[in-house]
Design a protein around this motif. Structure first.
Motif, PDB file in Angstrom:
ATOM      1  N   ALA A  44      12.870  -4.700  -4.635  1.00 15.35           N
ATOM      2  CA  ALA A  44      12.440  -5.054  -3.282  1.00 15.35           C
ATOM      3  C   ALA A  44      13.574  -5.715  -2.500  1.00 15.35           C
ATOM      4  CB  ALA A  44      11.227  -5.977  -3.342  1.00 15.35           C
ATOM      5  N   ASP A  45      14.382  -6.524  -3.175  1.00 15.92           N
ATOM      6  CA  ASP A  45      15.497  -7.200  -2.504  1.00 15.92           C
ATOM      7  C   ASP A  45      16.596  -6.220  -2.095  1.00 15.92           C
ATOM      8  OD1 ASP A  45      14.203  -9.602  -2.773  1.00 15.92           O
ATOM      9  OD2 ASP A  45      15.327 -10.236  -4.567  1.00 15.92           O
ATOM     10  N   LYS A  46      16.795  -5.165  -2.867  1.00 19.27           N
ATOM     11  CA  LYS A  46      17.855  -4.196  -2.584  1.00 19.27           C
ATOM     12  C   LYS A  46      17.448  -3.156  -1.553  1.00 19.27           C
ATOM     13  CE  LYS A  46      20.338  -4.443  -6.935  1.00 19.27           C
ATOM     14  NZ  LYS A  46      20.784  -3.710  -8.121  1.00 19.27           N
ATOM     15  N   ALA A  47      16.169  -3.058  -1.251  1.00 23.82           N
ATOM     16  CA  ALA A  47      15.686  -2.040  -0.316  1.00 23.82           C
ATOM     17  C   ALA A  47      16.192  -2.330   1.095  1.00 23.82           C
ATOM     18  CB  ALA A  47      14.167  -2.005  -0.327  1.00 23.82           C
ATOM     19  N   PRO A  48      16.482  -1.286   1.866  1.00 25.25           N
ATOM     20  CA  PRO A  48      16.981  -1.488   3.224  1.00 25.25           C
ATOM     21  C   PRO A  48      15.910  -2.030   4.182  1.00 25.25           C
ATOM     22  CG  PRO A  48      16.761   0.842   2.764  1.00 25.25           C
ATOM     23  CD  PRO A  48      16.464   0.118   1.496  1.00 25.25           C
ATOM     24  N   VAL A  49      14.653  -1.903   3.819  1.00 26.05           N
ATOM     25  CA  VAL A  49      13.557  -2.457   4.609  1.00 26.05           C
ATOM     26  C   VAL A  49      12.884  -3.555   3.802  1.00 26.05           C
ATOM     27  CG1 VAL A  49      13.144  -0.345   5.914  1.00 26.05           C
ATOM     28  CG2 VAL A  49      11.953  -0.690   3.771  1.00 26.05           C
ATOM     29  N   GLN A  50      12.104  -4.365   4.482  1.00 25.23           N
ATOM     30  CA  GLN A  50      11.450  -5.468   3.786  1.00 25.23           C
ATOM     31  C   GLN A  50      10.307  -4.926   2.927  1.00 25.23           C
ATOM     32  OE1 GLN A  50      10.040  -8.551   6.321  1.00 25.23           O
ATOM     33  NE2 GLN A  50       9.293  -9.795   4.633  1.00 25.23           N
ATOM     34  N   LEU A  51      10.408  -5.161   1.641  1.00 26.00           N
ATOM     35  CA  LEU A  51       9.394  -4.720   0.680  1.00 26.00           C
ATOM     36  C   LEU A  51       8.980  -5.913  -0.175  1.00 26.00           C
ATOM     37  CD1 LEU A  51      10.880  -1.390  -0.713  1.00 26.00           C
ATOM     38  CD2 LEU A  51       9.031  -1.631   0.905  1.00 26.00           C
ATOM     39  N   SER A  52       7.799  -5.785  -0.736  1.00 27.50           N
ATOM     40  CA  SER A  52       7.342  -6.776  -1.695  1.00 27.50           C
ATOM     41  C   SER A  52       7.025  -6.053  -2.994  1.00 27.50           C
ATOM     42  CB  SER A  52       6.096  -7.498  -1.161  1.00 27.50           C
ATOM     43  OG  SER A  52       5.000  -6.603  -1.123  1.00 27.50           O
ATOM     44  N   PRO A  53       6.997  -6.756  -4.112  1.00 22.29           N
ATOM     45  CA  PRO A  53       6.614  -6.098  -5.370  1.00 22.29           C
ATOM     46  C   PRO A  53       5.228  -5.450  -5.269  1.00 22.29           C
ATOM     47  CG  PRO A  53       7.637  -8.193  -5.844  1.00 22.29           C
ATOM     48  CD  PRO A  53       7.474  -8.111  -4.350  1.00 22.29           C
ATOM     49  N   ASP A  54       4.302  -6.091  -4.559  1.00 21.35           N
ATOM     50  CA  ASP A  54       2.959  -5.519  -4.407  1.00 21.35           C
ATOM     51  C   ASP A  54       3.003  -4.185  -3.658  1.00 21.35           C
ATOM     52  OD1 ASP A  54       1.987  -7.703  -5.721  1.00 21.35           O
ATOM     53  OD2 ASP A  54       0.918  -8.560  -4.003  1.00 21.35           O
ATOM     54  N   LEU A  55       3.817  -4.110  -2.628  1.00 18.81           N
ATOM     55  CA  LEU A  55       3.921  -2.869  -1.866  1.00 18.81           C
ATOM     56  C   LEU A  55       4.519  -1.756  -2.719  1.00 18.81           C
ATOM     57  CD1 LEU A  55       3.496  -1.482   0.838  1.00 18.81           C
ATOM     58  CD2 LEU A  55       5.789  -2.229   1.492  1.00 18.81           C
ATOM     59  N   ILE A  56       5.498  -2.086  -3.534  1.00 19.70           N
ATOM     60  CA  ILE A  56       6.100  -1.077  -4.430  1.00 19.70           C
ATOM     61  C   ILE A  56       5.060  -0.574  -5.426  1.00 19.70           C
ATOM     62  CG2 ILE A  56       7.839  -0.712  -6.224  1.00 19.70           C
ATOM     63  CD1 ILE A  56       9.597  -2.748  -4.715  1.00 19.70           C
ATOM     64  N   VAL A  57       4.264  -1.501  -5.977  1.00 22.62           N
ATOM     65  CA  VAL A  57       3.219  -1.116  -6.932  1.00 22.62           C
ATOM     66  C   VAL A  57       2.177  -0.243  -6.235  1.00 22.62           C
ATOM     67  CG1 VAL A  57       1.334  -2.018  -8.354  1.00 22.62           C
ATOM     68  CG2 VAL A  57       3.580  -3.086  -8.448  1.00 22.62           C
ATOM     69  N   ARG A  58       1.816  -0.588  -5.013  1.00 21.70           N
ATOM     70  CA  ARG A  58       0.845   0.230  -4.255  1.00 21.70           C
ATOM     71  C   ARG A  58       1.401   1.621  -3.971  1.00 21.70           C
ATOM     72  NH1 ARG A  58      -1.802  -4.215  -0.316  1.00 21.70           N
ATOM     73  NH2 ARG A  58      -3.613  -4.565  -1.652  1.00 21.70           N
ATOM     74  N   ALA A  59       2.660   1.687  -3.586  1.00 21.56           N
ATOM     75  CA  ALA A  59       3.274   2.995  -3.305  1.00 21.56           C
ATOM     76  C   ALA A  59       3.317   3.859  -4.566  1.00 21.56           C
ATOM     77  CB  ALA A  59       4.676   2.801  -2.738  1.00 21.56           C
ATOM     78  N   ALA A  60       3.683   3.243  -5.688  1.00 21.59           N
ATOM     79  CA  ALA A  60       3.697   3.998  -6.952  1.00 21.59           C
ATOM     80  C   ALA A  60       2.280   4.429  -7.326  1.00 21.59           C
ATOM     81  CB  ALA A  60       4.303   3.153  -8.067  1.00 21.59           C
ATOM     82  N   GLY A  61       1.309   3.558  -7.067  1.00 20.85           N
ATOM     83  CA  GLY A  61      -0.087   3.916  -7.335  1.00 20.85           C
ATOM     84  C   GLY A  61      -0.549   5.077  -6.478  1.00 20.85           C
ATOM     85  N   ALA A  62      -0.188   5.054  -5.198  1.00 20.91           N
ATOM     86  CA  ALA A  62      -0.554   6.163  -4.312  1.00 20.91           C
ATOM     87  C   ALA A  62       0.105   7.460  -4.771  1.00 20.91           C
ATOM     88  CB  ALA A  62      -0.147   5.834  -2.876  1.00 20.91           C
ATOM     89  N   ALA A  63       1.355   7.369  -5.203  1.00 16.95           N
ATOM     90  CA  ALA A  63       2.048   8.563  -5.708  1.00 16.95           C
ATOM     91  C   ALA A  63       1.350   9.094  -6.964  1.00 16.95           C
ATOM     92  CB  ALA A  63       3.510   8.238  -5.995  1.00 16.95           C
ATOM     93  N   LYS A  64       0.885   8.184  -7.816  1.00 20.87           N
ATOM     94  CA  LYS A  64       0.157   8.618  -9.027  1.00 20.87           C
ATOM     95  C   LYS A  64      -1.147   9.304  -8.653  1.00 20.87           C
ATOM     96  CE  LYS A  64       1.870   5.268 -12.396  1.00 20.87           C
ATOM     97  NZ  LYS A  64       1.506   4.165 -13.295  1.00 20.87           N
ATOM     98  N   ILE A  65      -1.847   8.777  -7.642  1.00 21.04           N
ATOM     99  CA  ILE A  65      -3.106   9.397  -7.217  1.00 21.04           C
ATOM    100  C   ILE A  65      -2.848  10.805  -6.701  1.00 21.04           C
ATOM    101  CG2 ILE A  65      -4.957   9.308  -5.498  1.00 21.04           C
ATOM    102  CD1 ILE A  65      -4.782   6.223  -5.703  1.00 21.04           C
ATOM    103  N   VAL A  66      -1.856  10.947  -5.836  1.00 17.58           N
ATOM    104  CA  VAL A  66      -1.554  12.266  -5.249  1.00 17.58           C
ATOM    105  C   VAL A  66      -1.087  13.240  -6.328  1.00 17.58           C
ATOM    106  CG1 VAL A  66      -0.021  13.496  -3.665  1.00 17.58           C
ATOM    107  CG2 VAL A  66      -1.068  11.341  -2.956  1.00 17.58           C
ATOM    108  N   ALA A  67      -0.114  12.827  -7.131  1.00 14.60           N
ATOM    109  CA  ALA A  67       0.414  13.726  -8.171  1.00 14.60           C
ATOM    110  C   ALA A  67      -0.661  14.045  -9.209  1.00 14.60           C
ATOM    111  CB  ALA A  67       1.640  13.111  -8.835  1.00 14.60           C
ATOM    112  N   GLY A  68      -1.454  13.044  -9.566  1.00 14.78           N
ATOM    113  CA  GLY A  68      -2.539  13.287 -10.523  1.00 14.78           C
ATOM    114  C   GLY A  68      -3.574  14.252  -9.961  1.00 14.78           C
TER     115      GLY A  68
END
Length: 191
Positions: A44-68
């Motif tokens: 999250a700290d290295k990202a060019p936009v402001q991110l939080s660990p929760d947002l990263i987990v949500r994005a990965a979760g959404a990707a899992k839902i779509v791919a699944g």
């Protein structure tokens, strides 16, 4: 094949449920994987936009839902399985830190690692499954060799046609003097 129609949704269901849980309760997911928090914070700290660990987990979760969902429905199943493989790899390691545990806890982590590795194996099989159709590499190789054969055949035909044309040209040239004599006689006979 009927087996694919049953196996893909079964495999995908784990990721859809896991993704749904991550989207709805990202903090609980991070708590479930305590070794992941430092990595997520660093990401999250290295990202060019402001991110939080929760947002990263949500994005990965959404990707899992779509791919699944795609894998379960059989829509682009190889690509979906590949995405799920990439998303599942960090979880396999983070969820099963057997190297830090001892005794019963170590045995649990090793068993979890084996379970997650088995799911990973299923994803790898799904990613490689061509559903009885030839792979892209095979199709490209076949197309390349077929076109090479066509080029060789066309070259042979062109060579034969050129040879026939040369012979016909020689015969035509050989007959021209005879035709010229006939034409000359015709002209002189009419005058």
């Amino acid at each position: 094949m009927m087996l694919r129609r049953v196996a893909r949704p079964l495999l995908a269901s784990v990721f859809v449920a896991d993704g749904w849980r991550a989207v709805r309760h990202p903090a609980a997911e991070v708590e479930h994987l305590p070794q992941a928090r430092p990595a997520l914070t660093q990401l999250a700290d290295k990202a060019p936009v402001q991110l939080s660990p929760d947002l990263i987990v949500r994005a990965a979760g959404a990707a899992k839902i779509v791919a699944g969902g795609l894998l379960g429905l059989g829509i682009a199943p190889r690509a979906a399985a590949t995405v799920l493989t990439v998303l599942h790899l960090p979880t396999v390691v983070a969820a099963n830190p057997f190297w830090d545990a001892t005794g019963e806890k170590r045995r649990e982590h090793l068993l979890g690692l084996l379970r997650d590795s088995a799911v990973l194996g299923g994803l790898l099989l799904a990613a490689a499954d061509t559903a009885g159709k030839p792979s892209i590499a095979w199709r490209l190789d076949t197309a390349r060799s077929t076109s090479a054969k066509h080029v060789a055949t066309s070259a042979k035909h062109a060579k034969r046609t050129a040879k026939v044309a040369r012979i016909a040209a020689k015969q035509t040239i050989a007959r021209v003097p005879d035709k010229a004599k006939l034409a000359l006689h015709e002209v002189t006979d009419h005058s």
